[in-house]
Scaffold this active site. Structure first.
Site, PDB file in Angstrom:
ATOM      1  N   SER A   1       0.807  -1.221   0.000  1.00 26.52           N
ATOM      2  CA  SER A   1       0.000   0.000   0.000  1.00 26.52           C
ATOM      3  C   SER A   1       0.837   1.267   0.000  1.00 26.52           C
ATOM      4  CB  SER A   1      -0.883  -0.013   1.257  1.00 26.52           C
ATOM      5  OG  SER A   1      -1.441   1.249   1.495  1.00 26.52           O
TER       6      SER A   1
ATOM      7  N   GLU B   1       0.202   3.611   1.773  1.00 29.56           N
ATOM      8  CA  GLU B   1       0.276   4.045   3.178  1.00 29.56           C
ATOM      9  C   GLU B   1       1.665   3.796   3.758  1.00 29.56           C
ATOM     10  OE1 GLU B   1      -2.022   5.477   5.693  1.00 29.56           O
ATOM     11  OE2 GLU B   1      -2.523   6.268   3.741  1.00 29.56           O
TER      12      GLU B   1
ATOM     13  N   TYR C   1      -1.600   0.479  10.673  1.00 29.28           N
ATOM     14  CA  TYR C   1      -1.877  -0.174   9.385  1.00 29.28           C
ATOM     15  C   TYR C   1      -0.667  -0.053   8.458  1.00 29.28           C
ATOM     16  CZ  TYR C   1      -3.678  -0.812   4.633  1.00 29.28           C
ATOM     17  OH  TYR C   1      -3.844  -1.218   3.331  1.00 29.28           O
TER      18      TYR C   1
HETATM   19  P1  NAP Z   1     -11.434  -4.521   1.857  1.00 31.79           P
HETATM   20  O1  NAP Z   1     -12.600  -4.208   0.981  1.00 31.79           O
HETATM   21  O2  NAP Z   1     -11.389  -3.961   3.242  1.00 31.79           O
HETATM   22  O3  NAP Z   1     -11.339  -6.128   1.948  1.00 31.79           O
HETATM   23  C1  NAP Z   1     -10.541  -6.755   2.893  1.00 31.79           C
HETATM   24  C2  NAP Z   1     -10.763  -8.246   2.802  1.00 31.79           C
HETATM   25  O4  NAP Z   1      -9.946  -8.902   3.801  1.00 31.79           O
HETATM   26  C3  NAP Z   1     -12.207  -8.699   3.088  1.00 31.79           C
HETATM   27  O5  NAP Z   1     -12.528  -9.767   2.238  1.00 31.79           O
HETATM   28  C4  NAP Z   1     -12.131  -9.195   4.531  1.00 31.79           C
HETATM   29  O6  NAP Z   1     -13.091 -10.152   4.837  1.00 31.79           O
HETATM   30  C5  NAP Z   1     -10.746  -9.837   4.491  1.00 31.79           C
HETATM   31  N1  NAP Z   1     -10.181 -10.082   5.819  1.00 31.79           N
HETATM   32  C6  NAP Z   1      -9.965  -9.184   6.809  1.00 31.79           C
HETATM   33  N2  NAP Z   1      -9.396  -9.792   7.870  1.00 31.79           N
HETATM   34  C7  NAP Z   1      -9.247 -11.107   7.540  1.00 31.79           C
HETATM   35  C8  NAP Z   1      -8.741 -12.245   8.206  1.00 31.79           C
HETATM   36  N3  NAP Z   1      -8.266 -12.168   9.454  1.00 31.79           N
HETATM   37  N4  NAP Z   1      -8.749 -13.439   7.566  1.00 31.79           N
HETATM   38  C9  NAP Z   1      -9.244 -13.543   6.308  1.00 31.79           C
HETATM   39  N5  NAP Z   1      -9.767 -12.495   5.622  1.00 31.79           N
HETATM   40  C10 NAP Z   1      -9.757 -11.294   6.231  1.00 31.79           C
HETATM   41  O7  NAP Z   1     -10.071  -4.117   1.151  1.00 31.79           O
HETATM   42  P2  NAP Z   1      -9.767  -3.773  -0.404  1.00 31.79           P
HETATM   43  O8  NAP Z   1      -9.996  -2.330  -0.616  1.00 31.79           O
HETATM   44  O9  NAP Z   1     -10.421  -4.778  -1.263  1.00 31.79           O
HETATM   45  O10 NAP Z   1      -8.192  -3.969  -0.440  1.00 31.79           O
HETATM   46  C11 NAP Z   1      -7.610  -5.241  -0.733  1.00 31.79           C
HETATM   47  C12 NAP Z   1      -6.214  -5.294  -0.152  1.00 31.79           C
HETATM   48  O11 NAP Z   1      -5.432  -4.264  -0.708  1.00 31.79           O
HETATM   49  C13 NAP Z   1      -6.137  -5.081   1.359  1.00 31.79           C
HETATM   50  O12 NAP Z   1      -5.051  -5.854   1.836  1.00 31.79           O
HETATM   51  C14 NAP Z   1      -5.812  -3.617   1.510  1.00 31.79           C
HETATM   52  O13 NAP Z   1      -5.153  -3.375   2.734  1.00 31.79           O
HETATM   53  C15 NAP Z   1      -4.906  -3.414   0.317  1.00 31.79           C
HETATM   54  N6  NAP Z   1      -4.887  -2.084  -0.295  1.00 31.79           N
HETATM   55  C16 NAP Z   1      -6.041  -1.453  -0.608  1.00 31.79           C
HETATM   56  C17 NAP Z   1      -5.996  -0.240  -1.241  1.00 31.79           C
HETATM   57  C18 NAP Z   1      -7.255   0.482  -1.639  1.00 31.79           C
HETATM   58  O14 NAP Z   1      -7.176   1.696  -1.897  1.00 31.79           O
HETATM   59  N7  NAP Z   1      -8.381  -0.195  -1.754  1.00 31.79           N
HETATM   60  C19 NAP Z   1      -4.749   0.336  -1.580  1.00 31.79           C
HETATM   61  C20 NAP Z   1      -3.592  -0.358  -1.246  1.00 31.79           C
HETATM   62  C21 NAP Z   1      -3.672  -1.580  -0.624  1.00 31.79           C
HETATM   63  P3  NAP Z   1     -14.561  -9.747   5.402  1.00 31.79           P
HETATM   64  O15 NAP Z   1     -15.389  -9.454   4.191  1.00 31.79           O
HETATM   65  O16 NAP Z   1     -14.977 -10.972   6.137  1.00 31.79           O
HETATM   66  O17 NAP Z   1     -14.391  -8.554   6.279  1.00 31.79           O
HETATM   67  O1  F7E Z   2      -9.002   8.257   3.773  1.00 37.51           O
HETATM   68  C1  F7E Z   2      -9.275  11.782   4.844  1.00 37.51           C
HETATM   69  C2  F7E Z   2      -8.403  10.872   5.683  1.00 37.51           C
HETATM   70  O2  F7E Z   2     -10.076   6.243   4.760  1.00 37.51           O
HETATM   71  C3  F7E Z   2      -8.419   9.070   2.783  1.00 37.51           C
HETATM   72  C4  F7E Z   2      -7.282   2.210   2.419  1.00 37.51           C
HETATM   73  O3  F7E Z   2      -7.822   1.514   1.327  1.00 37.51           O
HETATM   74  O4  F7E Z   2      -6.038   3.674   0.960  1.00 37.51           O
HETATM   75  C5  F7E Z   2      -6.996   3.647   2.018  1.00 37.51           C
HETATM   76  O5  F7E Z   2      -6.504   4.349   3.154  1.00 37.51           O
HETATM   77  C6  F7E Z   2      -8.121  10.448   3.335  1.00 37.51           C
HETATM   78  C7  F7E Z   2      -7.371  10.451   4.665  1.00 37.51           C
HETATM   79  O6  F7E Z   2      -8.319   6.005   2.928  1.00 37.51           O
HETATM   80  C8  F7E Z   2     -12.589  11.666   6.274  1.00 37.51           C
HETATM   81  O7  F7E Z   2      -7.891  11.561   6.816  1.00 37.51           O
HETATM   82  C9  F7E Z   2     -11.170  13.192   5.692  1.00 37.51           C
HETATM   83  O8  F7E Z   2      -6.339  11.408   4.616  1.00 37.51           O
HETATM   84  O9  F7E Z   2     -10.531   6.803   2.348  1.00 37.51           O
HETATM   85  P1  F7E Z   2      -9.582   6.788   3.466  1.00 37.51           P
HETATM   86  P2  F7E Z   2      -6.795   5.882   3.413  1.00 37.51           P
HETATM   87  O10 F7E Z   2      -6.648   6.104   4.858  1.00 37.51           O
HETATM   88  O11 F7E Z   2      -5.962   6.719   2.490  1.00 37.51           O
HETATM   89  C10 F7E Z   2      -4.766   3.097   1.300  1.00 37.51           C
HETATM   90  C11 F7E Z   2      -3.886   3.184   0.084  1.00 37.51           C
HETATM   91  C12 F7E Z   2      -4.889   1.746   1.880  1.00 37.51           C
HETATM   92  O12 F7E Z   2      -4.023   0.907   1.722  1.00 37.51           O
HETATM   93  C13 F7E Z   2      -5.993   1.524   2.880  1.00 37.51           C
HETATM   94  O13 F7E Z   2      -6.292   0.136   3.044  1.00 37.51           O
HETATM   95  O14 F7E Z   2      -9.362  11.097   3.596  1.00 37.51           O
HETATM   96  N1  F7E Z   2     -10.620  11.987   5.403  1.00 37.51           N
HETATM   97  N2  F7E Z   2     -12.381  13.022   6.233  1.00 37.51           N
HETATM   98  C14 F7E Z   2     -11.469  11.018   5.747  1.00 37.51           C
HETATM   99  N3  F7E Z   2     -11.387   9.682   5.644  1.00 37.51           N
HETATM  100  C15 F7E Z   2     -12.451   8.936   6.080  1.00 37.51           C
HETATM  101  N4  F7E Z   2     -12.399   7.596   5.974  1.00 37.51           N
HETATM  102  N5  F7E Z   2     -13.560   9.537   6.608  1.00 37.51           N
HETATM  103  C16 F7E Z   2     -13.687  10.902   6.733  1.00 37.51           C
HETATM  104  O15 F7E Z   2     -14.688  11.412   7.203  1.00 37.51           O
END
Ligand code: NAP
Ligand code: F7E
Length: 327
Positions: free
Chosen positions: A123, A125, A147
Site C-alpha cells: 500500500s 500508506e 496499518y
Molecule cells: P477490503 O474491501 O477492506 O477487503 C478486505 C478483505 O480482507 C475482506 O474480504 C475481509 O473479509 C478480508 N479479511 C480481513 N481480515 C481477515 C482475516 N483475518 N482473515 C481472512 N480475511 C480477512 O479491502 P480492499 O480495498 O479490497 O483492499 C484489498 C487489499 O489491498 C487489502 O489488503 C488492503 O489493505 C490493500 N490495499 C487497498 C488499497 C485500496 O485503496 N483499496 C490500496 C492499497 C492496498 P470480510 O469481508 O470478512 O471482512
Molecule cells: O481516507 C481523509 C483521511 O479512509 C483518505 C485504504 O484503502 O487507501 C486507504 O486508506 C483520506 C485520509 O483512505 C474523512 O484523513 C477526511 O487522509 O478513504 P480513506 P486511506 O486512509 O488513504 C490506502 C492506500 C490503503 O491501503 C488503505 O487500506 O481522507 N478523510 N475526512 C477522511 N477519511 C475517512 N475515511 N472519513 C472521513 O470522514
C-alpha cells in the site's frame, strides 16, 4: 485451466479480481471468514462461478490446508484489516492480520508448493510522511499508522521470501483505488453515498475529517488488471500502481455533490473526532515502471470515478441496484 486462490475475496478488490480471473478462464477459489451475518454482496455477479472456503489469516492451519486442498497456481493475498482509523483502535489485531498474515500465507506456499506465484497487496500508506514526491518503487517508507507499519512488514517479508527461497512473490504498491463496491467507511464512498442521500432528502449534514488531505485516487477495476500483469511477468518484481493525479478531499466533496446538483458547502461540517492522530497529508504515485514494463495504464479518471460511485448510490437509494449492508 489455471487455478487461483484469493484471500480477501469478499472485499472490494477480491470481487473485481475474481471477475477478471474468471474472464481469463481461471478456476477461482476464495477464502472467506466465518461471520455471524453473510457478507458476500460484492460477489453477487460471480457467486455461482467461484468456490468459497472457510479460513482466516489468524489461523495458520486453515491457510496451509487450503493451499494444499486447492493446489492453486497463483495466490493473491488481499485479506487485511484495511481501514486506517481502526488500526489505532486495534493495533495488535491489525499487526496479526495485515502483517503476520502475509507470513502465514508465504509459509503455506513454502511448505506446500514453492512454485506457486504469490501477489501481496502492499500500500501507498507505507510512504506515509513522504520523503520524496512523487513516490516510486525506490522511495523509502515512513508509515504513519499501525496499518502502514503492518503493511510495511508484509511488504518486506514478501521481498524476503523471494530472495530467501526463490518464490515468485511480488508486491503491488497500490495507491488508493475505489469503486461502487468500496466499503462505506472509506472517504470516497462515504462522500458519494452522502451526496446521494442528501439529494434524496434522507440526510442534511455530513461530518468529515481533514478536508485538505490529498490522494491519488484510481479505479479498482484498473488496479486489479495491474495485479494480473505482475503475476504474468517473466520476473518477480514490485511495482507502484497509481494515476499520478492528485485531488483533495474537499475537491472530492465538490465533484460528488455537484453530480446531484448540490453545493457541498451546505452539507459538509468538519468534526475533530474524525481527524487522525497522525495524518498522511498527500500521496502522489509515479507508475512509470508499471507503464513501461507491464504496459499498464489507468482507464478511469477522477471525475469519471466519482460520477460512477455517486450514480451507483443514487441507483441503490432508488431501488434500481441492490443496496449493500451498512458497515
Ligand atoms: P477490503 O474491501 O477492506 O477487503 C478486505 C478483505 O480482507 C475482506 O474480504 C475481509 O473479509 C478480508 N479479511 C480481513 N481480515 C481477515 C482475516 N483475518 N482473515 C481472512 N480475511 C480477512 O479491502 P480492499 O480495498 O479490497 O483492499 C484489498 C487489499 O489491498 C487489502 O489488503 C488492503 O489493505 C490493500 N490495499 C487497498 C488499497 C485500496 O485503496 N483499496 C490500496 C492499497 C492496498 P470480510 O469481508 O470478512 O471482512
Ligand atoms: O481516507 C481523509 C483521511 O479512509 C483518505 C485504504 O484503502 O487507501 C486507504 O486508506 C483520506 C485520509 O483512505 C474523512 O484523513 C477526511 O487522509 O478513504 P480513506 P486511506 O486512509 O488513504 C490506502 C492506500 C490503503 O491501503 C488503505 O487500506 O481522507 N478523510 N475526512 C477522511 N477519511 C475517512 N475515511 N472519513 C472521513 O470522514
Amino acid at each position: 485451466m489455471k487455478r487461483a486462490l484469493i484471500t480477501g475475496i469478499t472485499g472490494q478488490d477480491g470481487a473485481y479480481l475474481a471477475a477478471q480471473l474468471l474472464e481469463e478462464g481461471y478456476e477461482v477459489h476464495g477464502v472467506a471468514r466465518r461471520l455471524s451475518t453473510a457478507n458476500a454482496w460484492r460477489l453477487a455477479e460471480v457467486r455461482d462461478r467461484v468456490v468459497l472456503h472457510g479460513g482466516d489469516l489468524h489461523d495458520t492451519g486453515s491457510i496451509v490446508r487450503l493451499v494444499q486442498a486447492v493446489a492453486p497456481d497463483e495466490v493473491y493475498n488481499l485479506a487485511a484489516q484495511s481501514f486506517v482509523p481502526t488500526s489505532w483502535e486495534q493495533p495488535v489485531l491489525t499487526g496479526e492480520a495485515t502483517g503476520l498474515g502475509v507470513t502465514r500465507v508465504l509459509e503455506a506456499i513454502r511448505l506446500v508448493n514453492p512454485a506457486i506465484r504469490f501477489y501481496q497487496a502492499s500500500s501507498s500508506e507505507m510512504f506515509g510522511k513522504v520523503v520524496e514526491t512523487p513516490q516510486r518503487e525506490s522511495t523509502p517508507f515512513y508509515p504513519r499508522s499501525p496499518y502502514g507499519v503492518a503493511k510495511t512488514y508484509g511488504h518486506w517479508i514478501t521481498v524476503n521470501y523471494r530472495e530467501s527461497f526463490g518464490i515468485f512473490a511480488v508486491s503491488g504498491i497500490l495507491f488508493n483505488h475505489e469503486s461502487p463496491k468500496r466499503g462505506r467507511e472509506f472517504v470516497t464512498r462515504k462522500v458519494c453515498r452522502a451526496a446521494a442521500e442528501c439529494a434524496a432528502g434522507r440526510r442534511r449534514a455530513l461530518p468529515m475529517g481533514n478536508l485538505d488531505a490529498a490522494r491519488d485516487w484510481g479505479f479498482a477495476g484498473d488496479y486489479v488488471r495491474a495485479m494480473r500483469g505482475m503475476l504474468r511477468a517473466a520476473e518477480p518484481q514490485d511495482y507502484v500502481i497509481a494515476t499520478g493525479e492528485v485531488h483533495t478531499v474537499r475537491e472530492l466533496c465538490e465533484v460528488a455533490f455537484e453530480r446531484v446538483g448540490l453545493d457541498y458547502r451546505e452539507f459538509v461540517r468538519t468534526d475533530p473526532v474524525l481527524v487522525r492522530p497522525a495524518e498522511v497529508d498527500r500521496l502522489e504515485g509515479d507508475a512509470s515502471k508499471a507503464r513501461a514494463e507491464l504496459g499498464w495504464s489507468p482507464e478511469v479518471g477522477f471525475r469519471e470515478l466519482v460520477h460512477m460511485m455517486v450514480d451507483a448510490d443514487v441507483a441503490r437509494l432508488r431501488g434500481d441496484l441492490l443496496d449493500d449492508p451498512e458497515g
